[in-house]
Design a protein around this motif. Structure first.
Motif, PDB file in Angstrom:
ATOM      1  N   ALA A  83      44.971  20.920  43.851  1.00  0.00           N
ATOM      2  CA  ALA A  83      43.400  21.432  43.838  1.00  0.00           C
ATOM      3  C   ALA A  83      43.113  22.889  43.556  1.00  0.00           C
ATOM      4  CB  ALA A  83      42.747  21.048  45.117  1.00  0.00           C
ATOM      5  N   ALA A  84      43.976  23.741  44.258  1.00  0.00           N
ATOM      6  CA  ALA A  84      43.867  25.152  43.722  1.00  0.00           C
ATOM      7  C   ALA A  84      44.120  25.330  42.437  1.00  0.00           C
ATOM      8  CB  ALA A  84      44.977  25.867  44.668  1.00  0.00           C
ATOM      9  N   TRP A  85      45.213  24.915  41.807  1.00  0.00           N
ATOM     10  CA  TRP A  85      45.784  24.978  40.464  1.00  0.00           C
ATOM     11  C   TRP A  85      44.590  24.444  39.586  1.00  0.00           C
ATOM     12  CZ3 TRP A  85      48.326  28.472  38.361  1.00  0.00           C
ATOM     13  CH2 TRP A  85      49.533  29.122  39.041  1.00  0.00           C
ATOM     14  N   GLU A  86      44.013  23.308  39.767  1.00  0.00           N
ATOM     15  CA  GLU A  86      43.127  22.720  39.152  1.00  0.00           C
ATOM     16  C   GLU A  86      41.928  23.527  38.829  1.00  0.00           C
ATOM     17  OE1 GLU A  86      40.084  19.001  39.408  1.00  0.00           O
ATOM     18  OE2 GLU A  86      42.297  18.403  39.724  1.00  0.00           O
ATOM     19  N   ASN A  87      41.493  24.060  40.107  1.00  0.00           N
ATOM     20  CA  ASN A  87      40.235  24.951  40.275  1.00  0.00           C
ATOM     21  C   ASN A  87      40.419  26.476  39.381  1.00  0.00           C
ATOM     22  OD1 ASN A  87      37.595  25.821  41.029  1.00  0.00           O
ATOM     23  ND2 ASN A  87      38.383  26.692  42.820  1.00  0.00           N
ATOM     24  N   TYR A  88      41.682  26.852  39.640  1.00  0.00           N
ATOM     25  CA  TYR A  88      42.101  28.069  38.945  1.00  0.00           C
ATOM     26  C   TYR A  88      41.747  27.927  37.412  1.00  0.00           C
ATOM     27  CZ  TYR A  88      44.758  31.970  37.408  1.00  0.00           C
ATOM     28  OH  TYR A  88      45.360  33.081  36.609  1.00  0.00           O
ATOM     29  N   LEU A 138      34.017  41.355  36.993  1.00  0.00           N
ATOM     30  CA  LEU A 138      32.489  40.844  37.319  1.00  0.00           C
ATOM     31  C   LEU A 138      32.829  39.171  37.907  1.00  0.00           C
ATOM     32  CD1 LEU A 138      31.061  41.231  33.720  1.00  0.00           C
ATOM     33  CD2 LEU A 138      30.773  42.697  35.811  1.00  0.00           C
ATOM     34  N   VAL A 139      33.903  38.743  37.745  1.00  0.00           N
ATOM     35  CA  VAL A 139      34.111  37.500  38.562  1.00  0.00           C
ATOM     36  C   VAL A 139      35.413  37.439  39.199  1.00  0.00           C
ATOM     37  CG1 VAL A 139      32.540  35.877  37.345  1.00  0.00           C
ATOM     38  CG2 VAL A 139      34.702  36.187  36.374  1.00  0.00           C
ATOM     39  N   ASP A 140      35.620  36.879  40.417  1.00  0.00           N
ATOM     40  CA  ASP A 140      36.876  36.872  40.974  1.00  0.00           C
ATOM     41  C   ASP A 140      37.635  35.485  40.427  1.00  0.00           C
ATOM     42  OD1 ASP A 140      39.352  37.118  42.244  1.00  0.00           O
ATOM     43  OD2 ASP A 140      38.307  37.115  44.286  1.00  0.00           O
ATOM     44  N   VAL A 141      38.487  35.522  39.722  1.00  0.00           N
ATOM     45  CA  VAL A 141      39.016  34.021  39.387  1.00  0.00           C
ATOM     46  C   VAL A 141      40.589  34.403  39.579  1.00  0.00           C
ATOM     47  CG1 VAL A 141      39.475  32.647  37.450  1.00  0.00           C
ATOM     48  CG2 VAL A 141      37.399  34.062  37.679  1.00  0.00           C
ATOM     49  N   SER A 174      44.626  33.397  44.031  1.00  0.00           N
ATOM     50  CA  SER A 174      44.286  33.704  45.713  1.00  0.00           C
ATOM     51  C   SER A 174      43.125  33.131  46.250  1.00  0.00           C
ATOM     52  CB  SER A 174      44.371  35.067  46.077  1.00  0.00           C
ATOM     53  OG  SER A 174      44.214  35.233  47.461  1.00  0.00           O
ATOM     54  N   ARG A 175      41.977  33.429  45.592  1.00  0.00           N
ATOM     55  CA  ARG A 175      40.565  32.897  45.956  1.00  0.00           C
ATOM     56  C   ARG A 175      40.775  31.343  45.785  1.00  0.00           C
ATOM     57  NH1 ARG A 175      36.392  35.232  48.089  1.00  0.00           N
ATOM     58  NH2 ARG A 175      35.922  36.700  46.503  1.00  0.00           N
ATOM     59  N   CYS A 176      41.248  30.719  44.678  1.00  0.00           N
ATOM     60  CA  CYS A 176      41.213  29.462  44.552  1.00  0.00           C
ATOM     61  C   CYS A 176      42.000  28.674  45.649  1.00  0.00           C
ATOM     62  CB  CYS A 176      41.710  29.088  43.256  1.00  0.00           C
ATOM     63  SG  CYS A 176      40.803  29.832  41.682  1.00  0.00           S
ATOM     64  N   LEU A 177      42.996  29.293  45.976  1.00  0.00           N
ATOM     65  CA  LEU A 177      43.782  28.603  47.317  1.00  0.00           C
ATOM     66  C   LEU A 177      43.152  28.895  48.461  1.00  0.00           C
ATOM     67  CD1 LEU A 177      46.615  27.249  47.840  1.00  0.00           C
ATOM     68  CD2 LEU A 177      47.566  29.752  48.192  1.00  0.00           C
ATOM     69  N   LYS A 178      42.695  29.905  48.742  1.00  0.00           N
ATOM     70  CA  LYS A 178      41.603  29.976  49.852  1.00  0.00           C
ATOM     71  C   LYS A 178      40.513  29.083  50.072  1.00  0.00           C
ATOM     72  CE  LYS A 178      42.649  34.862  50.564  1.00  0.00           C
ATOM     73  NZ  LYS A 178      41.978  36.307  50.414  1.00  0.00           N
TER      74      LYS A 178
END
Length: 123
Positions: A24-29, A45-48, A51-55
């Motif tokens: 799910a984290a990789w998919e979201n990333y 401008l955006v945090d992509v 780490s953010r996706c895994l959290k």
């Protein structure tokens, strides 16, 4: 600090599907990297970040576990038929609690609590 280690499969510790969380984290990333241009990411401008996706994936897994436990507790306390109604009333109670401070919530809140209390008598 003690040198005691806690095994990963210790009793009382919730078990998560770590592979599904990582997927799910990789998919979201990958999705977020496709949504924003490189210059937006480079300028911050955006945090992509991964780490953010895994959290976020871990937070969703923990939220899903909490919802499943709440549902099981409602079924145990009220029975199968009443559990969905109690859950709906509890969600409505949360919506009432999220109203702005200037809005009166006392009457609506007490009515919902009284309705929830009637389900305890039916069990």
């Amino acid at each position: 600090m003690s040198n005691l280690t806690v095994p990963a499969a210790a009793e009382g510790m919730p078990k998560f599907d770590r592979a599904a969380i990582m997927r799910a984290a990789w998919e979201n990333y990958r999705y977020l990297r496709g949504q924003y241009a490189d210059w937006q990411i480079e300028r911050g401008l955006v945090d992509v970040s991964f780490s953010r996706c895994l959290k976020a994936a871990w937070a969703n897994a923990k939220k899903d576990l909490a919802e499943a436990r709440a549902r099981a507790a409602a079924v145990a306390a009220y029975g199968e038929r009443a559990a969905s109604q109690v859950q709906t009333l509890t969600l409505e109670l949360m919506r009432i609690d999220a109203r702005p401070w200037k809005m009166s919530t006392r009457a609506d809140r007490s009515a919902l609590l009284a309705e929830i209390a009637t389900f305890r008598g039916r069990v």
